[in-house]
Design a protein around this motif. Structure first.
Motif, PDB file in Angstrom:
ATOM      1  N   GLY A   1      59.016  43.242   6.236  1.00 59.89           N
ATOM      2  CA  GLY A   1      59.959  44.247   6.703  1.00 59.89           C
ATOM      3  C   GLY A   1      61.249  44.129   5.919  1.00 59.89           C
ATOM      4  O   GLY A   1      61.271  44.306   4.708  1.00 59.89           O
ATOM      5  N   ASN A   2      62.311  43.779   6.585  1.00 60.43           N
ATOM      6  CA  ASN A   2      63.606  43.564   5.938  1.00 60.43           C
ATOM      7  C   ASN A   2      64.103  42.159   6.226  1.00 60.43           C
ATOM      8  O   ASN A   2      63.592  41.465   7.104  1.00 60.43           O
ATOM      9  CB  ASN A   2      64.637  44.588   6.444  1.00 60.43           C
TER      10      ASN A   2
ATOM     11  N   SER B   1      64.417  40.293   9.868  1.00 57.97           N
ATOM     12  CA  SER B   1      63.622  41.077  10.819  1.00 57.97           C
ATOM     13  C   SER B   1      63.023  40.166  11.884  1.00 57.97           C
ATOM     14  O   SER B   1      63.202  38.946  11.863  1.00 57.97           O
ATOM     15  CB  SER B   1      62.497  41.809  10.070  1.00 57.97           C
ATOM     16  N   ARG B   2      62.265  40.768  12.780  1.00 55.14           N
ATOM     17  CA  ARG B   2      61.652  39.980  13.863  1.00 55.14           C
ATOM     18  C   ARG B   2      60.457  39.167  13.378  1.00 55.14           C
ATOM     19  O   ARG B   2      59.948  38.309  14.099  1.00 55.14           O
ATOM     20  CB  ARG B   2      61.216  40.888  15.008  1.00 55.14           C
TER      21      ARG B   2
ATOM     22  N   LEU C   1      66.815  37.035  14.992  1.00 52.15           N
ATOM     23  CA  LEU C   1      67.155  38.285  14.321  1.00 52.15           C
ATOM     24  C   LEU C   1      68.434  38.124  13.515  1.00 52.15           C
ATOM     25  O   LEU C   1      69.355  37.398  13.909  1.00 52.15           O
ATOM     26  CB  LEU C   1      67.334  39.410  15.346  1.00 52.15           C
ATOM     27  N   LYS C   2      68.490  38.791  12.374  1.00 51.96           N
ATOM     28  CA  LYS C   2      69.630  38.756  11.462  1.00 51.96           C
ATOM     29  C   LYS C   2      69.858  37.371  10.867  1.00 51.96           C
ATOM     30  O   LYS C   2      70.955  37.042  10.420  1.00 51.96           O
ATOM     31  CB  LYS C   2      70.908  39.258  12.143  1.00 51.96           C
TER      32      LYS C   2
END
Length: 552
Positions: free
Chosen positions: A229-230, A233-234, A201-202
């Motif tokens: 997603g962004n 993301s996961r 993540l991140k």
């Protein structure tokens, strides 16, 4: 990359990080990356729009930069003007160092439609000089060179960081190749033209990272395309699979080389003509002798070379201008779409015919693919090999030897055109290698039947690298008789519009109706893609013969 551009959000589910019309320069970033040292990632380039970084790029030739196609398209789907694009090479600093080079041409993959086939080649005006700070990265050209699931892949770029700041220095990070299941969970339309890289993540790619290269075993295996997603993301990030597009990429390099050769030959040709012309005017006939004959010979040789190079250039241009012509008029197949399809090949790897896996030991193909002349005597089995489990005829999957060839003894005059190939070793079935059930009933008139193969795109044309497929219509025996005077029970005719259908190299390939094998490709009338239906051996008619010879 955060989706700051007006084309950055595709539908709602994922973000494309690249350029657009009026294209607002994005910040670049590899989330959670480390600064690259001078001398690292010397193939990496900063692709710039109006002098500002928009995407990453990769030096793949002395004049070629490979990047993502969407980086070069505005929000009206137009390719941006080359005078707006430049490239910084030879520096880990996106703002300074190295040199700025300019673009001569932009070649998007002809089948590009975001987010698929998201790849493009920039051809530079001037050649690059390889040095300690600038290098050419080799391409992954086959499935064998693709990174396996779980392996580490390195990506470097100037994409935006999690803080939203843009690094001046090239950042790199390590990803892990995700499973197909994980990739599909994030992006359901995932196919073999793509692969996914997992991250914490991140971390991962973000705005400005599109076009960045993914490196495995010192080869370019992927191009950063989009995030789901962004950023950070996961879900794993999605990359273009380079090995699938290697042939197209190399054709772009060859196109430039051939164009340069033609230009040089034109110059030589005209110099020779001018020299010979001046010789005629300045020397009397008796003085011409061997020098004049040599001059004339050189001119003639230059003319022949010019014509040949021009023909090569035309072929390359046509191949790149119309790559969507398939099986004649069809479409690219994705991996596991036709797991029963095989390529019957000679021992040198050249494709001969298609065929279908009908059990773990037998392939069904056309008799005319394996017989000597017009009889039923076959070539020795050792002359052949079979590629299974791949949509690429020249790479991937497995190559297997043929143990025995069985031809229908009633074969002749296009009738009963079927044969069985027994493999030396039994197949191990996977999602990419599966048998197809043979038909147990007739196909009703007008029903859709799917054909597939690596046949030429036009009569006497070139074989596609990737498996093609198309949809044809079944005809009754009576309709076949009316259309081509071949209304016999052992045949099935498949109708199509002009510019569609089977072609040279599709012989022996499958015709599929509702998941069952109904036909074996046999012949075409009046050339490929004519307005006449194509002729297939009817599998239902030969069902008992097939089962008797495979031991069922």
């Amino acid at each position: 990359m955060w989706p700051t551009l007006n084309i950055a959000l595709l539908v709602i589910t994922f973000a494309i990080f690249g350029t657009s019309h009026a294209i607002v320069p994005p910040a670049g970033r590899i989330l959670g990356g480390e600064g690259a040292a001078t001398g690292q990632f010397t193939f990496a380039a900063s692709v710039r729009l109006d002098s500002a970084h928009v995407c990453g790029g990769n030096i793949i030739g002395t004049r070629q930069i490979l990047t993502a196609a969407h980086c070069l398209v505005d929000n009206k789907k137009y390719v941006v003007n080359t005078n707006r694009i430049s490239v910084r090479v030879g520096s880990v600093n996106q703002f300074a160092g190295g040199k700025i080079v300019y673009v001569d041409t932009i070649a998007l993959h002809p089948a590009y439609e975001r987010p698929t086939n998201d790849i493009a080649v920039l051809t530079l005006i001037t050649e690059l000089e390889v040095s300690s700070k600038l290098s050419i990265i080799a391409l992954a050209k086959s499935i064998e060179e693709e990174p396996p699931v779980g392996s580490e892949v390195v990506v470097a770029g100037w994409g935006e960081q999690f803080s939203g700041m843009t690094p001046y220095k090239l950042q790199s990070t390590k990803f892990t190749v995700a499973t197909d299941e994980s990739c599909t969970n994030g992006y359901a339309a995932n196919d073999e033209t793509m692969f996914c890289l997992a991250h914490s993540l991140k971390q991962g790619t973000c705005t400005g990272d599109a076009g960045n290269g993914a490196i495995y075993n010192n080869r370019l295996v992927g191009i950063s395309s989009f995030v789901v997603g962004n950023c950070g993301s996961r879900y794993p990030d999605v990359f273009v699979n380079i090995s699938v597009f290697a042939a197209w990429i190399e054709s772009q390099i060859e196109l430039v080389a051939t164009r340069s050769k033609v230009t040089a030959l034109i110059l030589i040709y005209h110099l020779c003509l001018n020299y010979c012309h001046n010789w005629r005017h300045n020397h009397v006939l008796s003085e011409r002798g061997n020098s004049f004959r040599l001059c004339t010979l050189i001119s003639k040789v230059a003319e022949i070379m010019l014509v040949r190079s021009a023909i090569t250039l035309t072929i390359l241009w046509l191949a790149n201008a119309a790559p969507n012509e398939r099986v004649v008029g069809g479409f690219d197949a994705y991996i596991s779409q036709f797991p029963y399809q095989i390529s019957l090949q000679h021992l040198d790897g050249s494709h001969s015919c298609g065929g279908s896996i009908i059990s773990n030991k037998f392939i069904l193909t056309a008799a005319h693919c394996v017989v000597v002349g017009n009889g039923i005597e076959t070539y020795p089995p050792r002359f052949y090999q079979v590629r299974v489990g791949s949509v690429q005829r020249a790479a991937g999957g497995q190559l297997l030897n043929v143990k025995r060839i069985i031809v229908n003894k009633s074969y002749g005059n296009f009738l009963n055109d079927i044969a069985l190939l027994e493999l030396e070793e039994p197949l191990e079935f996977t999602k990419n290698i599966q048998p197809i059930e043979i038909a147990d009933e007739e196909v009703p008139s007008g029903e859709d039947v799917i054909i597939s193969g690596w046949g030429t795109l036009t009569t006497f044309g070139y074989l596609p690298h990737r498996l093609q497929w198309n949809t044809l219509k079944a005809l009754t025996t009576e309709e076949c008789e009316d259309a081509i005077k071949m209304g016999v029970d052992s045949f099935i005719c498949l109708a199509h519009q002009s510019g569609n259908g089977a072609c040279n190299g599709d012989s022996g390939g499958p015709a599929n109706y509702k998941g069952k094998l109904v036909g074996v490709a046999g012949f075409v009338i009046n050339g490929c893609g004519s307005n006449k239906p194509d002729g297939y051996a009817k599998v239902f008619y030969h069902r008992d013969w097939i089962k008797a010879h495979i031991g069922e």
